[in-house]
Design a protein around this motif. Sequence first.
Motif, PDB file in Angstrom:
ATOM      1  N   UNK A  30       0.819  -1.218   0.000  1.00 13.56           N
ATOM      2  CA  UNK A  30       0.000   0.000   0.000  1.00 13.56           C
ATOM      3  C   UNK A  30       0.847   1.260   0.000  1.00 13.56           C
ATOM      4  N   UNK A  31       1.990   1.199   0.698  1.00  8.34           N
ATOM      5  CA  UNK A  31       2.836   2.391   0.746  1.00  8.34           C
ATOM      6  C   UNK A  31       3.514   2.631  -0.584  1.00  8.34           C
ATOM      7  N   UNK A  32       4.185   1.591  -1.086  1.00  5.27           N
ATOM      8  CA  UNK A  32       4.899   1.877  -2.342  1.00  5.27           C
ATOM      9  C   UNK A  32       3.957   2.106  -3.490  1.00  5.27           C
ATOM     10  N   UNK A  33       2.786   1.545  -3.400  1.00  4.80           N
ATOM     11  CA  UNK A  33       1.849   1.771  -4.484  1.00  4.80           C
ATOM     12  C   UNK A  33       1.476   3.247  -4.596  1.00  4.80           C
ATOM     13  N   UNK A  34       1.226   3.873  -3.454  1.00  5.98           N
ATOM     14  CA  UNK A  34       0.826   5.276  -3.566  1.00  5.98           C
ATOM     15  C   UNK A  34       2.009   6.136  -3.988  1.00  5.98           C
ATOM     16  N   UNK A  35       3.222   5.744  -3.580  1.00  5.26           N
ATOM     17  CA  UNK A  35       4.385   6.522  -4.040  1.00  5.26           C
ATOM     18  C   UNK A  35       4.561   6.361  -5.545  1.00  5.26           C
ATOM     19  N   UNK A  36       4.435   5.132  -6.010  1.00  3.95           N
ATOM     20  CA  UNK A  36       4.570   4.924  -7.458  1.00  3.95           C
ATOM     21  C   UNK A  36       3.475   5.668  -8.219  1.00  3.95           C
ATOM     22  N   UNK A  37       2.307   5.735  -7.604  1.00  5.68           N
ATOM     23  CA  UNK A  37       1.226   6.506  -8.238  1.00  5.68           C
ATOM     24  C   UNK A  37       1.692   7.941  -8.483  1.00  5.68           C
ATOM     25  N   UNK A  38       2.242   8.522  -7.424  1.00  8.10           N
ATOM     26  CA  UNK A  38       2.718   9.899  -7.554  1.00  8.10           C
ATOM     27  C   UNK A  38       3.838  10.021  -8.571  1.00  8.10           C
ATOM     28  N   UNK A  39       4.790   9.084  -8.503  1.00  3.69           N
ATOM     29  CA  UNK A  39       5.905   9.148  -9.446  1.00  3.69           C
ATOM     30  C   UNK A  39       5.402   9.020 -10.876  1.00  3.69           C
ATOM     31  N   UNK A  40       4.428   8.137 -11.076  1.00  2.00           N
ATOM     32  CA  UNK A  40       3.908   7.941 -12.433  1.00  2.00           C
ATOM     33  C   UNK A  40       3.287   9.229 -12.945  1.00  2.00           C
ATOM     34  N   UNK A  41       2.462   9.848 -12.120  1.00  2.00           N
ATOM     35  CA  UNK A  41       1.790  11.076 -12.565  1.00  2.00           C
ATOM     36  C   UNK A  41       2.816  12.171 -12.847  1.00  2.00           C
ATOM     37  N   UNK A  42       3.750  12.338 -11.911  1.00  2.00           N
ATOM     38  CA  UNK A  42       4.764  13.376 -12.110  1.00  2.00           C
ATOM     39  C   UNK A  42       5.583  13.104 -13.361  1.00  2.00           C
ATOM     40  N   UNK A  43       6.006  11.852 -13.525  1.00  2.00           N
ATOM     41  CA  UNK A  43       6.873  11.536 -14.665  1.00  2.00           C
ATOM     42  C   UNK A  43       6.159  11.787 -15.974  1.00  2.00           C
ATOM     43  N   UNK A  44       4.921  11.321 -16.068  1.00  2.00           N
ATOM     44  CA  UNK A  44       4.199  11.519 -17.323  1.00  2.00           C
ATOM     45  C   UNK A  44       4.032  13.004 -17.608  1.00  2.00           C
TER      46      UNK A  44
END
Lengths: 663, 497, 100, 170
Positions: free
Chosen positions: B276-290
């Motif tokens: 749950x923790x890394x998923x939300x971080x990856x969510x943020x990274x994905x949005x920022x990166x795109x």
Amino acid sequence: MSQYVWLIPLFPILAVLINGLFGRKYIRDKAHYLAVGSVGLSLLVAIGIFIEVAFLGGGGDYILYPWIFSGQLSVNVGFLVDPLSAIMLMVVCGVGFLIHVYSVGYMHGDGGYYRFFTYLNLFMFSMLILVLGDNYLVMFVGWEGVGLCSYLLIGFWFEKRSAADAGKKAFIVNRIGDAGFLLGIFLIFAHLGGLDYHTVFANAHNLSTGVATAITLCLFLGAMGKSAQLPLYVWLPDAMEGPTPVSALIHAATMVTAGVYMVARSNALFMMAPVSMATVALVGAATAIFAASIGLVQNDIKRVLAYSTVSQLGYMFLACGVGAFAAGIFHLMTHAFFKALLFLGSGSVIHGMSGEQDMRKMGGLRRHMPITFLTFAVATIAIAGIPPFAGFFSKDEILWQAFSSPHGHIGLWLIGAVAAGMTAFYMSRLVFMTFFGESRVDEHAAHHLHESPRNMTVPLSILAVLSVVGGWVGIPQALGGSNRIHAFLAPVLGGHGEAAAHGAVVHHPSAVAEYGLMLLSVAIALGGIGLAYQMYLRRPELPARLAQRFPGVYAALSNKYWVDEVYLYFIVNPIKRLTRSLWKFDANLVDGAVNGAGWLTLWNSFTSGRFDLSAVDGAVNGVGTLITAGGKAFRRLHTGLVQNYALAMFLGIFVLVSIYWLS
Amino acid sequence: MVQTLNIPLPDLSAIAPELILTAWVCGVLLIDLFIPKDRKHYVGILSLVGLTLTFLCSGYLYLRGENLSLFGGMLAVDGFALYFKMVFVVVVMLTIAISLRYLPLEEINLGEYYGILLFATLGMMVMAASTDLITIYLSLELMSLSIYILAGFIKKDPKSIEAALKYFLLGAFSSGILLYGMALLYGLSGTTNLSGIGSYFAQHDLSHEPTAILAMILLIAGFAFKIAAVPFHMWVPDVYEGAPTPVTAFMSVGPKAAAFAALMRIFLVAIVAVRPHWNSIFWGLAVLSMTIGNVVAIAQTSLKRMLAYSSIAHAGYVLIGIVAGNQIGYASVLLYVLVYVFMNLGAFSMIILLCTKSGRGDQIKDFTGLARVNPWAAAAFVVFFLSLAGIPPTGGFVGKLYIFAAAIQANYVGLAIIGVLNSAISLYYYFRVVMAMYMEELPGPLHLSTHPVLVFALTVMVLATLFLGLYPGPFIDAAMSSMAPLLPKAGVLASHF
Amino acid sequence: MVPITYYLWLGAILFMIGAVGVLTRRNAIIILMCIELMLNGVNVTLIAFAQRLADLGGQVFAIFVITVAAGEAAVGLAIIISLFRNRSTLNVDEINLLKW
Amino acid sequence: MDLGFFLLFAGLAVFSALMVVTQKDVVHSALFLVSTLFWVASLYVLLQAEFLAAVQVLVYAGAIMVLILFTVLLIQMEEVQKTNPWHRQWPLALLLGPFLLLEIVLIVRRGLFPFQLGEFTSDKLAAVGNTEAFGQILFTRYFFPFEVASVLLLAAMIGAIVLAKKELGK
């Protein structure tokens, strides 16, 4: 015959490959042989298929090969031949072929001759894929394809800056719509487990209203972008920067109707979502009257037609929105005939006038261009809705359905009727200003004034015939016809609560109402024409006086209700101000720490001429500029100093750890 | 006390690809000594032969459906590893093919180039197969060190050596961070073995242990650096611009794919408990990166930098697949990596096509009027761009389709919307190049320096991009089945296909 | 017996001194040395864990870290030498041909 | 007793590390790094990692530092010394660094680290000898990474030569 349906898109794409790869060196000004020939062959096959579907009961789903067949998603590359796609095939191939022939004359001698035909054929290919696909994904392939071709063709005369800008604008608006469409596709996949029409429509009744509404609104967003509906219509008038045959083919007859086709195709989904239906109807009606009112005062001949197209597309959506999908498709077809004819006619005028597009500098052209004039007049009567021309039957059916369908409303009818009057008015105005009265042509152009060559006038004549007889397939039973097109389309579109077949209600108590409304709409159309006659032929000083009398109204109309400006002030500028202040805040805060120079330049770029209001043309360009400026700003973060980069990483870790530590 | 060491040697045939490649590198480096200076391309061709053998060997093992754990859990030979190995070998083969012409142009025609490229391949291959923190760290460093060297290969070019320095300093910094995370993970679970860590985490409920989350953040930072996700992406444009173009092409796909492989192994096997923790971080990274990748790409004038930002955005798309966390999501990562290899390598190869002695051909304006000079080349470029932008019927479309479909299915509708909007933006800057090629007039003579191998490689990439778009089924199958070994550990139920 | 926390703190301190050094020093060689400091912090952590866990894996990991550090130093210094020949500076602040 | 040594060595190591970062002269920094490495090696001895302590001194303090010093001497540094050694962003780094350190310190203080999962307890290590046990395990369990490490060194060596050698014949 139907099993050879794959030949139809094959011919144009072969022509694209050959012309595109060898055109510049070897083919050059002979490009049209292949281009026109290939579309002609496609037309022949299409006619064969149409005959089979219409009279022999043929058709079916022809799967070329499985495209994506793994996982939960399984999609074929397949073509669906049914009455709906057969009609679309005839419209696309037929009108497309005529416009190809016309282009041979119109584009003669242009530097990018082979390029033009390559793009045009590529467009034909994409459009055929769009209408033939047996699932949403294949439709989307065509959908994106026509978008790209439209972009390339609007910007065809890239030397003109306005053409390049218009291409950009069309591009961005369409991408918004496309994103909606794509999301709709994903939602369909997630909730129905498949994308081919058969599965989707067979299972559509299992959808909850909420999901169906979400899906259809997403799809409709796509349709709004492609078919230029409020508020995404802004690109279409600008798209007139492209060569006129392009305007006729893409921005009048075929591509812009793709949205209508998609909505009609998805009728099973839309019927599940009353809210979406109402939205479609309202947007359609609003667009119809809104664009028509702008058309009243435009002086550029192609712009009038562009707004007219937007308005007529609104009619088609109005029909779909009240559940009369067949009526929408019927109007799509007749509109393709007369609007293509109008555009080609205007192209002929522009051609004859050496490129002049301002109607105030025309007049009296009927003596110089008799064929153009005659055909143009036919198309005008057709679009105005005078019986027995094509437009009357389709438009009247839409109005009747707006009034009588269970989804309809008298308000919708009223809006449609008023817009119809406006249509009659501005179209007649266009004809009177262009072809009648005294010549206002300047001397230089008058010298060259001539009727267009045969390969342009022949397509005009054919389209004129179609504009007359095209509507006869849908004569309502109230007038003694059998409304064949409705019966023909019923297997695909019928049955969904539509107020039965138009005219099947002859014995209905409202039969009187139907006759009444029919007469009323004819009267409105005649009134519009008469008014235009009064204002532009009998008393030409009247319009100016009216404009003086009602300066507000006139300014609102001629400035297109300031929609571009409204977008600018209410959407673009606030975002800009917000970003600017955010950046300022950031800059102050971090300036000392992170390389100040970079941030200052960034801030500078925001305050300096880059955001000059006058440089920003309209809302969409504004959004584009905004994104570009955002890019330029973020770019400045890359100072080239490796330790700034390390600091960014460090900061990232710090923020993440802090978030978790504090929580 | 005299003890004899019994080195436990497993059945080495399972790591035959690595063994062949190692032997081949040494052979290539030795033979290079006897090859005259102007014939160094033979070294490249020789390397191609070795890579072909490696590929065949991996393919054989893949088809045999190997699923082994070797060296006491240090290394796995499973479908997942072999899938990535084959992808890497293809990447390197294409890289060598596009280098053959480039190296003499930049006067860096050295045999060691190929040797180091093969070392990097070896690192990536081991990385995808590693199931232990130590092996992952070592192979990651083997790969990174080789790429630092390759980035600075044009020693006389200040830009190239600058790129090497930047990449080296930041890479070493980030691997230090990664290492710290690994150390904490080791301390928490008492083992460096991924499955061991995973089972320890499962037995002792550590899903909210602060140290575990700290370790996770450090690991994310380390891997986000390698896959170039915002805000750990800052090096990408500079290094991509400065490095020799074939190396840039290689960097933008190979190490990224390898990092994704190792990332998936670590996050799905070892620390799936803190998902749950890394998923939300990856969510943020994905949005920022795109978003940042796409938006900044618009402002670029250099094609190489533009593609660099676009590759940042693509890392964001791929992360969506991981965030979605269902079977399609994970498989879509594998599929997208494959598609990305062809389209991105292809786009970079176009720059090499325009590279001459006098200019590097990496500005967008260098492509003005290309369609007039060579419609074939322009058409190839359009294919790559369409694919990168996710327009059908190209591989990129199918890849994106799967990624977004996975997100929707996992109820990450917001993420899917952001992704779709972003791919809408992306077409804008890709098409600036297309417009330049097709719409604008040629400013002056444009020389394409073609080389049969380069043309062949480009043809392969175009066809592959199109093929993946027109008939992706077998590859989707492969991605699905390759992902299968990891799924039970990640707690995803493999549904029937 | 020294509590493990002390060692972890020491490791963290060394790591952070190194990291801050990377962020603040302009000389490329000193940055490289700061990275070595960071690695030392990690090694202290690893070996402390190894003792607490009574497992030699941590020590083995540490020796591989030293190996990699050696490799990194060799490559890094080679890059730095090459850079100095090119630009006559070691100031990473002045090395910004590539930006934006 | 142990604690006393720990505090002494740790204090010296941290002091030297701070000096590495703050010294203006590269050579001074390098010498302080050697000192740090040495004190850290002493800590390894406290942690019963004698072999690593030896490696730390021989490889790290010996070989790597010599490499660095050679480079420093190879490059004429006069010009470098004159400029400001600090990057402009130092205030921010100095602000963030201690903060993050504090967070890490507080987090690991509460860490649930397991105890004695493995077989090499202090007593066993004392009996077998660290170096022997280490060698045994390195060449059995960790045989594969060992091979990877050797390949890594080979690659690094070749790469360093390629990058650092002067172009011949020019």
